[in-house]
Motif scaffolding. Structure first.
Motif, PDB file in Angstrom:
ATOM      1  N   ASP A   1      57.388 103.006 -10.318  1.00  0.00           N
ATOM      2  CA  ASP A   1      57.452 103.481 -11.701  1.00  0.00           C
ATOM      3  C   ASP A   1      55.930 104.481 -12.127  1.00  0.00           C
ATOM      4  OD1 ASP A   1      59.684 101.826 -11.824  1.00  0.00           O
ATOM      5  OD2 ASP A   1      58.170 100.060 -12.453  1.00  0.00           O
ATOM      6  N   GLN A   2      56.103 105.217 -11.106  1.00  0.00           N
ATOM      7  CA  GLN A   2      54.747 106.246 -11.594  1.00  0.00           C
ATOM      8  C   GLN A   2      55.389 107.562 -12.069  1.00  0.00           C
ATOM      9  OE1 GLN A   2      51.427 106.902  -8.666  1.00  0.00           O
ATOM     10  NE2 GLN A   2      52.623 105.479  -7.622  1.00  0.00           N
ATOM     11  N   ASP A   3      54.684 108.265 -13.098  1.00  0.00           N
ATOM     12  CA  ASP A   3      55.052 109.413 -13.260  1.00  0.00           C
ATOM     13  C   ASP A   3      54.517 110.371 -12.070  1.00  0.00           C
ATOM     14  OD1 ASP A   3      56.477 108.652 -15.680  1.00  0.00           O
ATOM     15  OD2 ASP A   3      54.835 108.677 -16.745  1.00  0.00           O
ATOM     16  N   MET A   4      55.228 111.511 -11.534  1.00  0.00           N
ATOM     17  CA  MET A   4      54.596 112.222 -10.711  1.00  0.00           C
ATOM     18  C   MET A   4      53.735 113.211 -11.722  1.00  0.00           C
ATOM     19  SD  MET A   4      55.338 112.017  -7.698  1.00  0.00           S
ATOM     20  CE  MET A   4      55.679 113.432  -6.481  1.00  0.00           C
ATOM     21  N   GLU A   5      52.376 113.256 -11.430  1.00  0.00           N
ATOM     22  CA  GLU A   5      51.607 114.252 -11.825  1.00  0.00           C
ATOM     23  C   GLU A   5      51.209 115.229 -10.858  1.00  0.00           C
ATOM     24  OE1 GLU A   5      48.221 112.533 -14.093  1.00  0.00           O
ATOM     25  OE2 GLU A   5      49.183 110.709 -13.719  1.00  0.00           O
ATOM     26  N   ALA A   6      51.406 116.365 -11.490  1.00  0.00           N
ATOM     27  CA  ALA A   6      51.249 117.781 -10.793  1.00  0.00           C
ATOM     28  C   ALA A   6      49.732 117.640 -10.207  1.00  0.00           C
ATOM     29  CB  ALA A   6      51.431 118.912 -11.303  1.00  0.00           C
ATOM     30  N   GLY A   7      49.571 117.805  -8.619  1.00  0.00           N
ATOM     31  CA  GLY A   7      48.488 117.837  -8.004  1.00  0.00           C
ATOM     32  C   GLY A   7      47.746 116.601  -7.765  1.00  0.00           C
ATOM     33  N   GLN A   8      48.281 115.406  -8.363  1.00  0.00           N
ATOM     34  CA  GLN A   8      47.821 114.096  -8.323  1.00  0.00           C
ATOM     35  C   GLN A   8      48.500 113.305  -7.144  1.00  0.00           C
ATOM     36  OE1 GLN A   8      44.914 112.571  -9.817  1.00  0.00           O
ATOM     37  NE2 GLN A   8      44.455 114.645 -10.356  1.00  0.00           N
TER      38      GLN A   8
ATOM     39  N   MET B   1      48.648 103.822  -4.715  1.00  0.00           N
ATOM     40  CA  MET B   1      49.116 102.959  -3.861  1.00  0.00           C
ATOM     41  C   MET B   1      48.816 101.711  -4.228  1.00  0.00           C
ATOM     42  SD  MET B   1      49.924 105.178  -1.397  1.00  0.00           S
ATOM     43  CE  MET B   1      50.076 104.307  -0.075  1.00  0.00           C
ATOM     44  N   SER B   2      49.823 100.753  -3.843  1.00  0.00           N
ATOM     45  CA  SER B   2      49.523  99.379  -4.240  1.00  0.00           C
ATOM     46  C   SER B   2      48.473  98.863  -3.222  1.00  0.00           C
ATOM     47  CB  SER B   2      50.734  98.503  -3.836  1.00  0.00           C
ATOM     48  OG  SER B   2      51.285  98.637  -2.482  1.00  0.00           O
ATOM     49  N   LYS B   3      48.213  99.291  -2.268  1.00  0.00           N
ATOM     50  CA  LYS B   3      47.239  98.876  -1.095  1.00  0.00           C
ATOM     51  C   LYS B   3      46.202 100.038  -0.844  1.00  0.00           C
ATOM     52  CE  LYS B   3      49.043  94.736   0.008  1.00  0.00           C
ATOM     53  NZ  LYS B   3      48.570  93.513  -0.093  1.00  0.00           N
ATOM     54  N   GLN B   4      45.197  99.803  -0.197  1.00  0.00           N
ATOM     55  CA  GLN B   4      44.300 100.711   0.482  1.00  0.00           C
ATOM     56  C   GLN B   4      44.100 100.332   1.913  1.00  0.00           C
ATOM     57  OE1 GLN B   4      40.749 100.691  -2.255  1.00  0.00           O
ATOM     58  NE2 GLN B   4      39.799  99.285  -0.884  1.00  0.00           N
ATOM     59  N   VAL B   5      43.932 101.300   2.536  1.00  0.00           N
ATOM     60  CA  VAL B   5      43.539 101.312   4.200  1.00  0.00           C
ATOM     61  C   VAL B   5      42.348 100.119   4.440  1.00  0.00           C
ATOM     62  CG1 VAL B   5      43.070 102.449   6.294  1.00  0.00           C
ATOM     63  CG2 VAL B   5      44.450 103.448   4.766  1.00  0.00           C
TER      64      VAL B   5
ATOM     65  N   SER C   1      60.445 106.435  -0.444  1.00  0.00           N
ATOM     66  CA  SER C   1      61.606 105.814  -0.903  1.00  0.00           C
ATOM     67  C   SER C   1      61.172 104.803  -2.024  1.00  0.00           C
ATOM     68  CB  SER C   1      62.445 105.025   0.320  1.00  0.00           C
ATOM     69  OG  SER C   1      61.459 104.462   0.956  1.00  0.00           O
ATOM     70  N   PRO C   2      61.913 104.561  -2.838  1.00  0.00           N
ATOM     71  CA  PRO C   2      61.394 103.795  -3.900  1.00  0.00           C
ATOM     72  C   PRO C   2      61.231 102.478  -3.363  1.00  0.00           C
ATOM     73  CG  PRO C   2      63.804 104.307  -4.209  1.00  0.00           C
ATOM     74  CD  PRO C   2      63.044 105.259  -3.420  1.00  0.00           C
ATOM     75  N   PRO C   3      60.090 101.780  -3.835  1.00  0.00           N
ATOM     76  CA  PRO C   3      59.800 100.440  -2.940  1.00  0.00           C
ATOM     77  C   PRO C   3      61.101  99.652  -3.045  1.00  0.00           C
ATOM     78  CG  PRO C   3      58.398 100.863  -4.755  1.00  0.00           C
ATOM     79  CD  PRO C   3      59.347 102.091  -4.895  1.00  0.00           C
ATOM     80  N   SER C   4      61.662  99.302  -1.904  1.00  0.00           N
ATOM     81  CA  SER C   4      62.741  98.502  -1.675  1.00  0.00           C
ATOM     82  C   SER C   4      62.598  97.180  -2.244  1.00  0.00           C
ATOM     83  CB  SER C   4      63.034  98.577  -0.123  1.00  0.00           C
ATOM     84  OG  SER C   4      61.953  98.027   0.491  1.00  0.00           O
ATOM     85  N   SER C   5      63.832  96.727  -2.718  1.00  0.00           N
ATOM     86  CA  SER C   5      64.324  95.410  -3.127  1.00  0.00           C
ATOM     87  C   SER C   5      63.718  94.293  -1.824  1.00  0.00           C
ATOM     88  CB  SER C   5      65.310  95.142  -3.769  1.00  0.00           C
ATOM     89  OG  SER C   5      66.366  95.845  -2.888  1.00  0.00           O
ATOM     90  N   SER C   6      63.881  95.001  -0.767  1.00  0.00           N
ATOM     91  CA  SER C   6      63.396  93.953   0.514  1.00  0.00           C
ATOM     92  C   SER C   6      62.142  93.916   0.740  1.00  0.00           C
ATOM     93  CB  SER C   6      64.165  94.695   1.506  1.00  0.00           C
ATOM     94  OG  SER C   6      63.699  95.872   1.862  1.00  0.00           O
TER      95      SER C   6
END
Lengths: 276, 555
Positions: A14-21, A25-29, A100-105
């Motif tokens: 549910d993110q709006d695609m902002e140009a250039g942004q 992420m839900s996690k970081q490395v 891909s949209p985060p799967s329900s799985s």
């Protein structure tokens, strides 16, 4: 840094695609494999920490494209539903299939948590990770750079150990393994601040940051402590590092020895004015 | 041409000692001059003629006139920065509290070929003074020598020590005691002899070696004789403080604004990074990085009145302002357009050496603006090989950086110093090379080697603003400046600096290659463009891709 193409399964929904942004992420490395080669370590670690993002960093363009293809191929093999018609392996991360949209799985499919990028880690480590971001940093079978005049190019040095301490959080670890005994001694010497037998004085890079002979001031070694043999036994990462990396297998085939040392990041020392 | 050209003043350094003593140190070729800023007269010159002839002789005896024929800038240029801790009252001369940082700039390529040439005195590459103004440290380019001087109360320079460094290292910062202790210096040289007796042990067997390159390295290692000549460590006490993988370009010391006992070392490198490390003895603790430059970082500048601010300039060219303690960039400006404007208004265009555009000098001081914005920092910027300067105003509260004005000069700017107390700006000019060129000799009449400006509050764009008024040596005219008249000192400085006593005549050699960017002298005076990464790397290590500079925060 845009990580969304590396880990499409971990992009926030549910993110709006902002140009250039870059997309959030839900996690970081948290795990980095410096000089990941053909990716054996990442692939073996992936199921051990399925919810942790891992990145392999590789300087050689061709090796990088190999490991990228390998990860994509493995991901599509493990795709639970046969919806893999769009998942063409590609060398260029920018042309990866759009997230891909985060799967329900949930949790995400296997191998979604590993990726690789091409960089010169010695130079650009702080460009990829902020302070104390990493829990594990792997230095597996690094180039031994035998010539003394090349010792400055070694991936472990007083100077670089300070940079590793910047990106690894207190409690996190740097894992090292090599089949070159002299290099193993070098690594121990530079993390512990102790002179190691056989290490020649006067070589380039022989000094330890801050420490010089009788000088009592502590150098970079005060940021690291060696993880005990006992703790290593219970750490699955060590077994993976020994047996699952391509180099590790090669050394086994040749009957060579493997030298492991793991270094835990201590807390930053107090400022001198905090001590008094 | 009737008179041969003289070496321009490559470095300026202003010193305020306790009391009311203001001195200007000037480096011209191998000489350092100290001038009294009250009367513009020369107080001291180093080396004086007696010293010079003695040194010449010893040079001849020592090396039989044999020196490397590398062009000067191919060698490392020691880069100096230093601090002195607050122990000024405690005037114990040998207190080793003072620490000096020496960071090294180096180019890797070294040719082994040697030939006999006329011995020349090495050029002074950096001068810097301790905070109390009592000691001066200078480095020379060719022989990488670090000299410490005592600066007398009336400005006399007395050489206290010299240390030669011949290590082939770069990217590292060392701490050296300001005053070398004799015992340690003599104890160290015995070390290399001890290690010669160590048996040579190859570090790998065939079992452990995987690549062709490694095999070859191993073979060579085995061939290597145990008695092979070793690089000797410097014979003076030194301690590695921190290191970058790539070449260091500048170093400044910052103080935590909320705790002035906490100092940090800020270092810049040619790989776009600025690193913020704790001060000695904890420089291995990295506080953060200030990222965002997309080319080499050429210059760092701190403002004494606003310790939280770091100003940096790079090869893009750009100016960035950081809250360095947090590692955040608070303002940034590309200077590309300003530079173009400066070039086109300098009226020398057509001669421009292509590709030159790095920020070569940044100076800043706090001025108070009139439009009720509170503090304003005036930032003065010079570019490599450009006859002019560009000024910027930064409002810390609003984090607002805006371009101010441009001042065209009659020769390329080499160095700038600002004298806050007297509201003066001194600009040293390259009157040897043609404006906009770093290799062509000038065909114009010799420009003055130094220009003096005074800060003046005046109407500009309909507003009362600070601007710089230049002293014109021909007419002697100026306006009324902020802090009274500077005409006097300006004319005296001009007079002194043109006198024959300080002329160091030089022969301008032409560039060795037709497409070179620099003449040999130009390479010493400028040389920043050598930091730029070449677009087509040779083969496997394509640097270009690494320039996709990323920022961890943007995840």
């Amino acid at each position: 840094m845009d990580w969304s193409t590396h880990y499409p399964a971990f992009v926030c929904p549910d993110q709006d695609m902002e140009a250039g942004q870059p997309r959030r992420m839900s996690k970081q490395v948290e795990i980095a494999d410096v000089g990941c080669g053909f990716g054996g370590l990442l692939i073996a670690l992936s199921p051990l920490f399925p919810d942790t993002l891992m990145i392999g960093m590789e300087l050689r363009t061709q090796v990088l494209s190999y490991v990228t293809n390998r990860i994509l191929a493995l991901r599509s093999q493990h795709q639970p539903q046969p919806q893999s018609q769009t998942q063409q392996p590609s060398t260029d991360p920018s042309s990866l299939p759009s997230p891909s949209p985060p799967s329900s799985s949930f949790p995400p499919g296997p191998l979604q948590n590993i990726s690789a990028l091409r960089t010169n880690t010695m130079k650009h480590l702080p460009n990829y990770f902020h302070r104390h971001q990493l829990s594990h940093l792997f230095l597996c079978f690094p180039d031994p750079h035998f010539k003394a005049r090349k010792h400055k190019a070694r991936i472990v040095s007083a100077q670089l150990n300070a940079e590793y301490a910047f990106v690894v959080r207190p409690g996190g670890c740097v894992y090292t393994i090599t089949d070159v005994e002299e290099l193993a001694g070098w690594i121990v010497g530079h993390f512990s601040g102790r002179k190691v037998d056989g290490e020649e004085e006067g070589d380039d890079g022989e000094e330890t940051v801050g420490g010089n002979g009788a000088d009592k001031t502590k150098g970079v070694e005060e940021l690291w402590e060696r993880v005990s043999e006992q703790d290593l036994q219970s750490d699955p990462c060590v077994e993976v590092m020994r047996e699952e990396t391509e180099e590790g297998k090669k050394v086994s085939r040749h009957g060579g020895r493997k030298f492991v040392s793991v270094w835990r990041r201590r807390e930053d020392p107090p400022w001198p004015d905090e001590v008094c | 041409m009737t008179t041969p050209p003289c070496h321009p003043f490559q470095k300026l350094c202003c010193i305020s000692q306790s009391g009311d003593i203001h001195l200007l140190l000037v480096a011209t070729g191998p000489h350092i001059l100290s001038l009294d800023l009250k009367n513009g007269g020369i107080v001291s010159k180093w080396p004086n003629d007696a010293v010079q002839s003695a040194e010449r002789q010893s040079l001849e005896e020592l090396g039989n006139g044999i020196v490397d024929d590398d062009p000067p800038a191919k060698r490392r240029k020691p880069n100096l920065s230093k601090r002195q801790q607050d122990e000024q009252e405690d005037d114990s001369r040998d207190s080793s509290i003072s620490v000096e940082f020496v960071s090294e700039r180096a180019k890797g390529q070294r040719r082994k070929k040697k030939k006999a040439v006329e011995p020349v005195l090495p050029n002074v590459s950096h001068i810097i003074a301790t905070l109390d103004g009592l000691r001066v440290v200078a480095t020379t380019a060719e022989d990488k020598c670090i000299r410490v001087f005592e600066l007398g109360s009336s400005g006399q320079l007395t050489l206290l020590s010299e240390r030669h460094n011949d290590r082939d290292k770069f990217g590292d910062v060392y701490a050296l005691p300001l005053h070398p202790s004799l015992e340690k210096a003599t104890a160290l040289p015995s070390k290399p002899q001890l290690q010669k007796t160590k048996p040579m042990k190859p570090s790998a067997s065939e079992l452990t070696v995987h690549t062709k390159g490694n095999l070859e390295a191993l073979r060579q290692q085995k061939l290597q004789n145990a008695s092979a000549s070793k690089k000797t460590a410097p014979t003076f006490e030194h301690r590695l403080i921190l290191g970058h993988v790539s070449l260091l370009t500048d170093l400044v010391v910052g103080t935590d604004p909320s705790n002035d006992s906490r100092e940090y070392i800020l270092t810049a490198d040619r790989d776009e990074h600025i690193r913020v490390s704790r001060g000695i003895p904890q420089a291995h603790v990295i506080k953060n990085y200030c990222l965002g430059h997309t080319e080499f970082v050429s210059k760092l500048c701190t403002v004494p009145d606003l310790p939280q601010i770091l100003i940096s300039g790079g090869g893009e060219p750009s100016l960035r302002i950081y809250d360095w303690l947090r590692g955040t960039c608070v303002a940034a400006a590309s200077l590309e357009e300003d530079l173009k404007h400066l070039i086109s208004s300098s009226a020398f265009n057509g001669l421009i050496s292509s590709g030159i555009r790095a920020v070569s000098c940044i100076q800043a001081m706090k001025v108070r603006d009139t439009d009720d914005l509170g503090d304003v920092i005036m930032i003065v910027v010079a570019f490599e090989g450009i006859p002019g300067i560009s000024t910027y105003l930064f409002h810390p509260e609003k984090c607002l950086l805006k371009q101010d004005r441009q001042y065209v000069m009659d020769a390329n700017v080499l160095d700038i110093v600002l004298l806050k107390e007297s509201g003066l700006m001194l600009v040293s000019l390259d009157n040897v090379h043609s404006p906009l060129s770093t290799k062509e000799p000038t065909s114009h009449a010799l420009a003055p080697a130094i220009r003096v400006f005074g800060l003046k509050l005046e109407k500009f764009d309909g507003e009362q603003q600070f601007g710089w008024v230049g002293y014109d040596p021909a007419t002697g005219s100026h306006g009324t400046v902020h802090n009274g008249s500077f005409e006097d000192i300006a004319s005296k400085l001009n007079q002194t600096l043109q006198s024959n006593d300080i002329r160091h005549e030089i022969e301008l050699q032409s560039a060795t290659k037709p497409n070179a960017l620099y003449s040999p002298l130009g390479e010493f005076l400028y040389g920043l463009e050598n930091l730029r990464k070449k677009s087509q790397g040779d083969g496997q290590e394509q640097e270009a891709e690494e320039l996709a500079v990323t920022h961890p925060e943007e995840r």
